[in-house]
Structures are given as structure tokens and as C-alpha cells.
Design an enzyme around this catalytic site. Structure first.
Site, short mmCIF file in Angstrom:
data_model
loop_
_atom_site.label_atom_id
_atom_site.label_comp_id
_atom_site.label_asym_id
_atom_site.label_seq_id
_atom_site.Cartn_x
_atom_site.Cartn_y
_atom_site.Cartn_z
N GLY A 179 11.48 31.23 75.82
CA GLY A 179 11.39 32.48 76.55
C GLY A 179 11.05 33.59 75.59
O GLY A 179 11.29 33.48 74.38
N GLN A 199 10.62 42.14 72.61
CA GLN A 199 10.59 41.32 71.39
C GLN A 199 9.25 41.40 70.66
O GLN A 199 9.14 40.95 69.52
CB GLN A 199 10.92 39.86 71.71
CG GLN A 199 12.36 39.66 72.17
CD GLN A 199 12.66 38.20 72.38
OE1 GLN A 199 12.40 37.65 73.45
NE2 GLN A 199 13.19 37.54 71.36
N CYS A 223 17.96 32.99 69.31
CA CYS A 223 17.03 34.03 69.76
C CYS A 223 15.96 34.22 68.70
O CYS A 223 16.26 34.29 67.50
CB CYS A 223 17.80 35.33 69.99
SG CYS A 223 16.75 36.71 70.49
N LEU A 224 14.72 34.34 69.14
CA LEU A 224 13.61 34.52 68.20
C LEU A 224 13.74 35.84 67.44
O LEU A 224 13.16 35.99 66.37
CB LEU A 224 12.27 34.47 68.94
CG LEU A 224 11.94 33.13 69.61
CD1 LEU A 224 10.65 33.26 70.40
CD2 LEU A 224 11.84 32.02 68.57
N HIS A 269 19.29 35.16 79.41
CA HIS A 269 18.99 35.62 78.05
C HIS A 269 17.80 36.59 78.06
O HIS A 269 17.86 37.65 77.44
CB HIS A 269 18.70 34.39 77.17
CG HIS A 269 18.37 34.68 75.75
ND1 HIS A 269 19.15 34.23 74.70
CD2 HIS A 269 17.34 35.36 75.19
CE1 HIS A 269 18.61 34.65 73.56
NE2 HIS A 269 17.50 35.33 73.82
N GLU A 270 16.75 36.22 78.77
CA GLU A 270 15.53 37.05 78.76
C GLU A 270 15.74 38.35 79.55
O GLU A 270 15.28 39.41 79.14
CB GLU A 270 14.34 36.26 79.30
CG GLU A 270 13.99 35.01 78.52
CD GLU A 270 13.85 35.25 77.02
OE1 GLU A 270 13.44 36.34 76.60
OE2 GLU A 270 14.19 34.33 76.25
N HIS A 312 17.56 40.83 77.50
CA HIS A 312 16.68 41.54 76.55
C HIS A 312 16.12 42.81 77.18
O HIS A 312 15.96 43.83 76.52
CB HIS A 312 15.50 40.65 76.14
CG HIS A 312 15.75 39.80 74.94
ND1 HIS A 312 16.11 40.32 73.72
CD2 HIS A 312 15.66 38.46 74.76
CE1 HIS A 312 16.25 39.33 72.84
NE2 HIS A 312 15.98 38.19 73.44
#
Ligand code: ZN
Length: 222
Positions: free
Chosen positions: A68, A73, A126-127, A168-169, A172
Site C-alpha cells: 500500500g 508518502q 511502513c515504507l 494503515h493507508e 496515513h
């Protein structure tokens, strides 16, 4: 049709990002854009630029690789995210975590609400927080509402790992990182997770590191 003038800066920002070609640079924790929330998407980019931006998000997610990616991000404060998970994990892990394949989806202006009271706790990463993972107890099932990239209504119930991804997304897009919801004592490097905590569930990690998990029975194993 051109974007409304008041929205020009965001469209210009996206044009600049795309001009570089290839995967977009991923913003790491500490950058305010990850914490300041997002504008609802209401045509700021126009259909053609939105389409190019979504493709760039997808390519960036694949290259990372991740399951995702949210617009903040890559430094863009718009309420847009992409998800996709081929779920390349062993059967036992897939079953314990409900990690079923999730086809590519674009989430525009998503919001979620829990369905029922069950919680599921697993390691996630997480990226934008590279190198680390932590256990997060999340709603086991959520109703996600919003739209897709063409403006079609999205109203769907997600369970298992896809429910974790969409939470999660969407978080963000509200300026929330998974660490805000994580068990602090579960924080572990990717290396530690691979070496010690690759079991299907985090029960052994909880005992060894000393963090709580949702009560038995609330931990779903679908
Ligand atoms: Zn993330």
C-alpha cells in the site's frame, strides 16, 4: 479541463514529481507532510494527471516493494492511496493472518469504521519507517467508504490482512503513522522479526518482549 486556479500548486507539485520519471521518492518519518493530514480529493489534478499520478503510486509501491502507498508518502497531501497485495506468504501464515490476495485498488477519500468489536494484532511495517516493524492491534473487520479513481462509489467491508492494509493507508491520510497505534515494546528491526518473530502470530514475541495482545477470542484467525 484545467484544474481550478486555487488548486494549481498541488497539480504543479505532482507534475514536478512525475517529470523525474521512475518510482517516486518515498518520504520518511520526520517530514511534516506525513503528519499534517490531507485535502479531500475533488478534482485538483484533473482526470489525466490523476491517472498518471495513480500509475506512479502503483509503480512506486511495486518497486519498494509494499502492499500500500498513500499520497503523503510521496509528499502529496491529497486523500488518495493505492493498495495491492499478491500475498506471497506460506499457507500457515496466510491462514493465521487472513492474508488473502488483494487486487490493485485506488482509494479516493476513504474513511473506515469498525464492523464488530474483534481485534487482530500482528507485526506490520511502513515504507516511511524503513527497517522497523511493530505489533498493532487493529479492527479485524472494517467498512471502507469513499470512491475509486473514476469517482465511482466505494462501500465495502474488508477483513483479514486487507482490512489491516486499508486501515494503515487511510490512517496515513489523517496524518497517523502505524507507530501511533503500535505496542511500543514490540518494536523490532526487520532483521529481528525475520530471525525471531516470523511465526504466524505474535504470541511468542508478546511473551518474550513483554507487550499485551487482545484477549483470547478477539484474536481472529481467518
Ligand atoms: Zn505506511
Amino acid at each position: 479541463m484545467a484544474s481550478p486556479p486555487e488548486h494549481a500548486p498541488l497539480a504543479e507539485r505532482v507534475e514536478e514529481l512525475l517529470a523525474a520519471g521512475g518510482p517516486l521518492p518515498i518520504v520518511a518519518a520526520g517530514q511534516p507532510v506525513l503528519r499534517q493530514g490531507t485535502e479531500p480529493y475533488d478534482g485538483q489534478l484533473g482526470p489525466a494527471l490523476l491517472s498518471r499520478f495513480v500509475e506512479a503510486l502503483r509503480a512506486t509501491m511495486h518497486a519498494a516493494p509494499g502492499v500500500g502507498l498513500a499520497a503523503p508518502q510521496v509528499g502529496v497531501p491529497l486523500r488518495i492511496a493505492v493498495i495491492e497485495d499478491p500475498a506471497p506468504v506460506p499457507e500457515q501464515v496466510a491462514v493465521a493472518r487472513g492474508r488473502v490476495p488483494q487486487p490493485f485498488r485506488v482509494l479516493v477519500n476513504p474513511v473506515y469504521e469498525p464492523v464488530g468489536g474483534d481485534r487482530a494484532a500482528f507485526f506490520e511495517g511502513c515504507l516511511s519507517v524503513p527497517g522497523w516493524q511493530a505489533v498493532v492491534a487493529r479492527h479485524a473487520e472494517v467498512r471502507l467508504r469513499g470512491a475509486d479513481e473514476r469517482g465511482r462509489t466505494l462501500d465495502e467491508v474488508f477483513t483479514g490482512w486487507p482490512a489491516r492494509i486499508v486501515q494503515h493507508e487511510t490512517d496515513h491520510l489523517d496524518g497517523t503513522l502505524y507507530l501511533d497505534r503500535a505496542e511500543p515494546r514490540s518494536l523490532a528491526t526487520n532483521e529481528a522479526v525475520a530471525a525471531l518473530w516470523a511465526q504466524p502470530t505474535p504470541h511468542a514475541a508478546a511473551r518474550a518482549l513483554g507487550f499485551p495482545l487482545p484477549p483470547d477470542g478477539a484474536q481472529l484467525s481467518r
